[in-house]
Design a protein around this motif. Structure first.
Motif, PDB file in Angstrom:
ATOM      1  N   ARG A 120     -19.440  30.571  -0.271  1.00 20.93           N
ATOM      2  CA  ARG A 120     -19.684  31.803  -1.020  1.00 20.93           C
ATOM      3  C   ARG A 120     -19.357  31.575  -2.489  1.00 20.93           C
ATOM      4  N   ILE A 121     -19.964  32.399  -3.326  1.00 21.63           N
ATOM      5  CA  ILE A 121     -19.657  32.385  -4.757  1.00 21.63           C
ATOM      6  C   ILE A 121     -19.412  33.828  -5.185  1.00 21.63           C
ATOM      7  N   PHE A 122     -18.787  33.995  -6.320  1.00 26.50           N
ATOM      8  CA  PHE A 122     -18.503  35.325  -6.841  1.00 26.50           C
ATOM      9  C   PHE A 122     -19.306  35.535  -8.121  1.00 26.50           C
ATOM     10  N   VAL A 123     -20.063  36.648  -8.140  1.00 30.40           N
ATOM     11  CA  VAL A 123     -20.942  36.959  -9.272  1.00 30.40           C
ATOM     12  C   VAL A 123     -20.805  38.438  -9.608  1.00 30.40           C
ATOM     13  N   ASN A 124     -20.503  38.730 -10.863  1.00 28.48           N
ATOM     14  CA  ASN A 124     -20.462  40.118 -11.331  1.00 28.48           C
ATOM     15  C   ASN A 124     -19.669  41.042 -10.396  1.00 28.48           C
ATOM     16  N   GLY A 125     -18.553  40.570  -9.885  1.00 27.92           N
ATOM     17  CA  GLY A 125     -17.697  41.396  -9.047  1.00 27.92           C
ATOM     18  C   GLY A 125     -18.102  41.501  -7.592  1.00 27.92           C
ATOM     19  N   HIS A 126     -19.081  40.743  -7.141  1.00 28.56           N
ATOM     20  CA  HIS A 126     -19.438  40.770  -5.726  1.00 28.56           C
ATOM     21  C   HIS A 126     -19.581  39.343  -5.185  1.00 28.56           C
ATOM     22  N   THR A 127     -19.538  39.257  -3.877  1.00 29.53           N
ATOM     23  CA  THR A 127     -19.618  37.964  -3.197  1.00 29.53           C
ATOM     24  C   THR A 127     -21.053  37.686  -2.776  1.00 29.53           C
ATOM     25  N   VAL A 128     -21.484  36.459  -3.003  1.00 26.43           N
ATOM     26  CA  VAL A 128     -22.810  36.007  -2.577  1.00 26.43           C
ATOM     27  C   VAL A 128     -22.591  34.911  -1.542  1.00 26.43           C
ATOM     28  N   LYS A 129     -23.158  35.084  -0.357  1.00 25.87           N
ATOM     29  CA  LYS A 129     -23.036  34.072   0.684  1.00 25.87           C
ATOM     30  C   LYS A 129     -24.017  32.943   0.419  1.00 25.87           C
TER      31      LYS A 129
END
Length: 174
Positions: A81-90
């Motif tokens: 996962r990565i973190f982008v603009n305050g949310h998690t992307v799987k």
């Protein structure tokens, strides 16, 4: 007496140049799904560093990116996962189902997006030709691997013209 307005007062926002090198199709004129929606030229093979930069640019354009899939052939480490603009992307990977020269991005609001991944070590002239071809939208059947193979065997100006490909595409961060 005070006046009220519906619009908030303008505020100064520092300009930040796009950090992801992208060329995107603006619209898909064909009713059938195109193989590619553009091209991405990462600066390294470090997905932990590169994916947040990519998603940060695409979130405002395409809607919140929720999932990303890659083929692991050219990526030494794939973060879960990565973190982008305050949310998690799987982040996931597929060996057989996904072209090794492509990245798949999913957005809950705008659907699926497929980008040609240009290897970071590619020379700028070659990368520019690949970005133009992937974002031109003239051949709905061009796969990521077919474009990479055509470029490696030698570019053919008749197959795509970078000047004519400018219409209908958006180029960021070159």
């Amino acid at each position: 007496m005070s006046a009220t307005t519906d619009h908030p007062a303008p505020r100064a926002v520092p300009f930040r140049a796009p950090t992801a090198r992208l060329a995107l199709k603006l619209v898909n004129a064909s009713p059938e799904r195109a193989e590619l929606d553009g091209a991405w030229w990462p600066r390294s093979r470090d997905l932990t560093h590169e994916l947040p930069t990519l998603a940060d640019v695409l979130d405002p354009l395409w809607g919140r990116i929720t999932r990303i899939a890659v083929n692991p052939r050219y990526w030494p480490v794939i973060p879960p996962r990565i973190f982008v603009n305050g949310h998690t992307v799987k982040v996931g990977w597929f060996t057989l189902e996904l072209d090794p020269h492509k990245i798949l991005l999913l957005s809950g609001t705008s659907g699926r997006w497929d980008l040609l991944v240009i290897p970071p070590e590619t020379a700028a002239p070659s990368a520019a030709r690949l970005m133009a071809a992937a974002s031109a939208g003239t051949d709905q059947r061009s796969t990521a691997t077919a474009l990479m193979t055509a470029e490696q065997t030698g570019p053919t100006p008749s197959s795509y013209d970078a000047d004519s490909a400018q219409a209908g595409r958006l180029v960021l961060g070159m």
